[in-house]
Design a protein around this motif. Sequence first.
Motif, short mmCIF file in Angstrom:
data_model
loop_
_atom_site.label_atom_id
_atom_site.label_comp_id
_atom_site.label_asym_id
_atom_site.label_seq_id
_atom_site.Cartn_x
_atom_site.Cartn_y
_atom_site.Cartn_z
N GLN A 135 0.86 -1.17 0.00
CA GLN A 135 0.00 0.00 0.00
C GLN A 135 0.90 1.23 0.00
N SER A 136 0.60 2.17 -0.88
CA SER A 136 1.43 3.37 -0.99
C SER A 136 0.82 4.50 -0.16
N ASP A 154 0.62 8.96 6.52
CA ASP A 154 -0.81 9.24 6.49
C ASP A 154 -1.56 7.91 6.43
N ALA A 181 -4.44 7.03 4.96
CA ALA A 181 -5.01 6.62 3.68
C ALA A 181 -3.94 6.48 2.61
N ASN A 182 -4.15 5.55 1.69
CA ASN A 182 -3.23 5.42 0.55
C ASN A 182 -3.27 6.69 -0.27
N SER A 183 -2.14 7.03 -0.84
CA SER A 183 -2.13 8.13 -1.80
C SER A 183 -0.80 8.14 -2.53
N TYR A 184 -0.84 8.59 -3.76
CA TYR A 184 0.38 8.78 -4.54
C TYR A 184 0.77 10.26 -4.59
N ARG A 185 0.07 11.06 -3.81
CA ARG A 185 0.40 12.49 -3.76
C ARG A 185 1.58 12.67 -2.82
N ALA A 187 -1.13 15.08 5.13
CA ALA A 187 -2.10 15.91 5.83
C ALA A 187 -1.42 16.72 6.93
N PHE A 188 -1.97 17.91 7.15
CA PHE A 188 -1.34 18.82 8.12
C PHE A 188 -1.46 18.32 9.55
N HIS A 189 -2.54 17.58 9.86
CA HIS A 189 -2.68 17.14 11.25
C HIS A 189 -1.56 16.17 11.64
N MET A 215 -4.67 17.47 3.79
CA MET A 215 -5.84 17.21 4.63
C MET A 215 -7.07 17.06 3.75
N TYR A 222 -9.45 5.38 8.86
CA TYR A 222 -9.35 4.79 7.53
C TYR A 222 -9.46 3.27 7.60
N ASN A 240 -3.81 -1.41 -4.99
CA ASN A 240 -3.03 -0.21 -4.65
C ASN A 240 -2.93 0.67 -5.89
N ARG A 269 -12.14 7.36 -4.20
CA ARG A 269 -11.19 8.48 -4.19
C ARG A 269 -10.12 8.21 -5.24
N THR A 290 -6.44 8.26 -5.94
CA THR A 290 -5.22 8.32 -5.12
C THR A 290 -4.12 9.15 -5.79
N ALA A 291 -4.33 9.52 -7.05
CA ALA A 291 -3.34 10.39 -7.70
C ALA A 291 -3.60 11.86 -7.39
N ASN A 346 -6.27 12.78 -4.86
CA ASN A 346 -7.01 12.80 -3.59
C ASN A 346 -8.45 13.30 -3.75
#
Lengths: 415, 92
Positions: free
Chosen positions: A254-255, A298, A300-304, A308-310, B1, B19, B48, B71, B73-74, B76
């Motif tokens: 998971q990324s 973070d 949640a998965n994300s490729y960004r 998140a700021f928190h 966020m 999550y 993924n 969502r 993931t690229a 958000n």
Amino acid sequence: MSPEPQGRRTPGADLPDHPDRLWRSAEPKRAYDVVIVGGGGHGLATAYYLAKNHGITNVAVLERGWLAGGNMARNTTIIRSNYLWDESAGIYEHALKLWEGLEEDLGYPLLFSQRGVLNLAHSLQDVRDSVRRVNANRLNGVDAEWLTPEQVKEVCPIVDISPDVRYPVLGGTYQPRAGIAKHDYVAWGFAKAAADLGVDMIEHCEVTGLDVRDGRVTGVRTTRGPIAAGKVALAAAGHSSVVAGYAGVSLPLQSHPLQALVSELLEPVHPTVVMSNAVHVYVSQAHKGELVMGAGIDAANSYRQRGAFHIIERQMSAALELFPVFARAHVLRTWGGVVDVTPDASPIVGLTPVEDLYVNCGWGTGGFKATPGVGWCYAHTVATGEPHPLNAPFSLERFTTGKLVDEHGAAAVAH
Amino acid sequence: MLLIPCPWCGPRDEAEFHYGGQAHVAYPEDPAALSDEEWARYLFFRDNPKGLFAERWSHTAGCRRWFNAVRDTATNEIHAVYRVGEPRPVIA
Ligand SMILES: Cc1cc2nc3c(=O)[nH]c(=O)nc-3n(C[C@H](O)[C@H](O)[C@H](O)COP(=O)(O)OP(=O)(O)OC[C@H]3O[C@@H](n4cnc5c(N)ncnc54)[C@H](O)[C@@H]3O)c2cc1C
Ligand SMILES: [Zn+2]
């Protein structure tokens, strides 16, 4: 100018000049014996050891962006080998031994600094787990000590060890041989040394497909045309799922975004590396003087490449609890990288179901420290078609056999 | 966020949520019949994708209910939220 006082260095004084082009950025040839996908630390170290240890020099490193602009340029540079399980101690300690001779081997400064790493304990269970890990480390020939709060204070005077804080410091493990290195120089050193041995560094070349015929990989498709390959070695970090997917190989990954930040430059105040699992922050002071801090991923998965700021807020409050003197420091810069996390918080290095296709991924939040060690072992795996004994436990099959190397919560920091 | 639109409470800050990873992963119908390979897939392998992903969230600091979201993931960007048991919406 007056000579420097003994034992003290002016921050930044040992930074070498910014290198000019250390390697030639090559044009892709039609075919290579080995194509490495991903020009991060792992891809570059693999290329170097393929050439140096195995005499395989018809090699290309393909990087979609600029060389080592991925996680290699984004990590907090902590190097240690105080992992719990024998398999992990094996590969990380192999890496640490290589780190200890790497500047000479590469003929390039890496600012490798064995300033030690403290892993703090904040609860009775933390203490027990830590002492257990110290004992396990020693049995594996890894240097490790258990320190009382007072001894923690001796190693790092700015840690607050008063008992009336929310997460009091009940002690810590200490690995004196651990430390940090300048990540960019590590990548550049490997790139230069590999290029000098004949490896092609090909930047701005994204792999967009893998050619598989009769269960065997035969080449890669790229934004700069197709390239035939005898073998393909993946080292694409956060994007491993995407790249392996081109060959129909799915990976248990998971990324997630992982963030770090630096403060403005400060006088030398922080002489070691401090990590805390329970309040999840890790801090060191860079050679120039910035405080370098990282947190957890973070959820949640994300490729960004931004988190998140928190997460940053939590990390800063944890840092302030441990280091009240940081209250007046300003954050200069925050950033993120995309890391690939496995279910057992251990990497995957080895063969895939596709012949001649190899995988090196799943280092999650902690693969920088492994750079030379895994490059060494992965090069062996690719060159011989057999896993090196040190990466054999980290095969993809372990998820089927159940022989996991579960470093979650064991490895001195949550992954 | 992330700003996550809970199907019951409306848009709330990501910090209010927990999550739950990939949605629509069903427990094996006949567990005893599964091979080791199939157990590994069920236990350890999750999608993924770099792109659209159907996932679970729980509004832990609000209504405490689970729901699903699609969502990207690229980017958000959250394209849809829907209740557990409802099929994954088709995103054009
Ligand atoms: C904020 C942060 C802090 C960290 N702190 C530490 C730490 O203190 N200690 C530690 O040991 N580890 C740390 N890590 C983890 C460490 O950085 C990684 O585990 C390690 O860098 C991964 O290996 P790599 O260097 O090869 O990855 P990368 O440097 O990310 O290399 C992968 C490369 O592949 C390229 N790529 C991807 N897809 C393609 C494609 N299709 N075609 C061509 N190229 C492609 C990418 O552009 C990238 O350059 C941290 C990571 C982050 C993000
Ligand atoms: Zn709600």
